[in-house]
Scaffold this active site. Structure first.
Site, mmCIF file in Angstrom:
data_model
loop_
_atom_site.group_PDB
_atom_site.id
_atom_site.type_symbol
_atom_site.label_atom_id
_atom_site.label_comp_id
_atom_site.label_asym_id
_atom_site.label_seq_id
_atom_site.Cartn_x
_atom_site.Cartn_y
_atom_site.Cartn_z
ATOM 1 C CB CYS A 1 -0.953 0.005 1.195
ATOM 2 S SG CYS A 1 -2.149 -1.324 1.128
ATOM 3 C CG HIS B 1 -2.991 3.806 1.947
ATOM 4 N ND1 HIS B 1 -3.534 3.409 0.745
ATOM 5 C CD2 HIS B 1 -3.046 2.728 2.769
ATOM 6 C CE1 HIS B 1 -3.899 2.143 0.847
ATOM 7 N NE2 HIS B 1 -3.616 1.709 2.058
ATOM 8 C CG ASN C 1 -6.544 -0.440 1.202
ATOM 9 O OD1 ASN C 1 -5.839 -0.026 0.280
ATOM 10 N ND2 ASN C 1 -6.039 -0.896 2.323
#
Ligand code: UT7
Length: 321
Positions: free
Chosen positions: A114, A248, A278
């Site tokens: 990520c 993020h 996500n």
């Protein structure tokens, strides 16, 4: 004065298919209420059979090039943050080069889960500063729908698919805008908190994402807090100087925690997790694309980006637009 890297193009791509929490609740023991209150997620986009890290990344790149007023012929390097490439090799970046019709330059993928976009941005900045590249396509492209275990309610509800791209362009002209600094970290001793069990080098494993959510959450709050402090201290800036937080997008509770620490009102934090869930390395460039195109991020704004992901990897980037 050192060469500067300007963020000159932004693009995003989301697959057409939208899957709501209610749709997941129809086949899993979960509920829209649980997902929304624990994560802030209402829906996610899920790749169709023809959507891949390459196809989505190439489309995001085309849109970023168009925004920048550049063509693929102007690009010297393509760096893709992805954990879900179409193939072990060639790299997604090289496949994207071909899709864009690029014969010049070079491309490679970077695996930082990520945090992939922050790591790719930092790498592109280093190439520009060293004079090895002038215009770099920095892409995050992910199809986590193909690595989550769709029977594990603790993880599958959290992720979505998509791609985002930024064109980073070097200049020697004096000025204050551009990427100010990036800060990268990893700690492999925490690697088992969030990982994919298998890959082409380990076909004996399942290839599914596994996460100790509560532990990752704890690390995220602590490490992202220190990472934003590190970025501001490096530039002699303070919380009050930040115009926008573009984090993020893993969980609204983590995002709000960092926003609160910076003393930023909620409307100065760019949030997409409600609609995108996500999307791993794609989440920051997708959020940037949205906030630049709808006019929220304006010239002169100080933008703070931060991410944490499997590895653990984490980091931040500070840019003046
Ligand atoms: O992008 C990479 C970085 N990743 C992250 O930053 C993710 C960090 N972690 C998180 O965001 C959160 O830890 C989660 C959203 C993953 C989980 O939230 P939580 O508040 O930490 O919940 P939990 O894992 O402690 O689970 C609480 C309860 C459990 O039930 P019991 O043991 O209390 O009876 C789970 O089994 O919620 C249950 N649960 C669910 N219930 C309904 C877990 N998933 C679900 C679900 N629907 N989808």
């Amino acid at each position: 004065m050192a060469r500067r890297s300007l963020l000159v193009g932004f693009g995003g791509f989301l697959p057409d298919r939208v899957v709501t929490n209610d749709e997941l609740a129809a086949r899993l023991e979960t509920s829209d209420e649980w997902i929304r209150t624990r994560t802030g997620i209402s829906q996610r986009h899920i790749a169709g059979p023809n959507d891949t890290a390459t196809s989505m990344g190439a489309e995001a790149a085309r849109r970023a090039l168009e925004y920048a007023g550049l063509t693929a012929d102007d690009i010297d390097a393509v760096i893709v943050g992805t954990s879900t490439p179409d193939q072990a090799f060639p790299a997604t970046a090289v496949r994207i080069q071909a899709e864009l019709g690029m014969k010049q330059g070079f491309g490679f993928d970077l695996a930082a889960a990520c945090s992939g976009f922050i790591f790719a941005l930092s790498t592109a900045h280093a190439f520009i500063r060293s004079g090895q590249a002038r215009n770099v396509l920095v892409i995050g492209s992910e199809v986590y729908s193909r690595i989550v275990d769709w029977s594990d309610r603790g993880t599958c509800v959290l992720f979505g698919d998509g791609a985002g791209a930024v064109v980073l362009s070097g200049t020697d002209e004096p000025g204050t805008e551009g990427l100010l600094s990036t800060h990268l970290h990893s700690d492999g001793s925490a690697g088992d908190l969030l990982y994919v069990d298998g890959a082409v080098g380990r076909r004996d494993m399942s290839g599914h994402l596994k996460m100790s959510g509560r532990d990752v959450f704890r690390h995220a709050v602590a490490k992202l807090s220190s990472s934003v402090d590190e970025a501001l201290q490096a530039e002699g800036l303070e919380y009050k100087d930040v115009s926008w937080l573009v984090p993020h997008q893993a969980n609204i509770r983590i995002i709000e925690g960092v926003g609160k620490k910076l003393n930023l009102p909620a409307e100065r934090v760019v949030v997409t997790v409600d609609r995108h869930a996500n999307t791993s390395a794609a989440s920051i460039p997708l959020a940037l694309d949205e906030a630049v195109r709808d006019g929220r991020i304006q010239k002169g704004d100080l933008v703070l980006m931060e991410a944490l992901g499997g590895g653990l990897t984490w980091g931040s980037a500070l840019a003046r637009f």
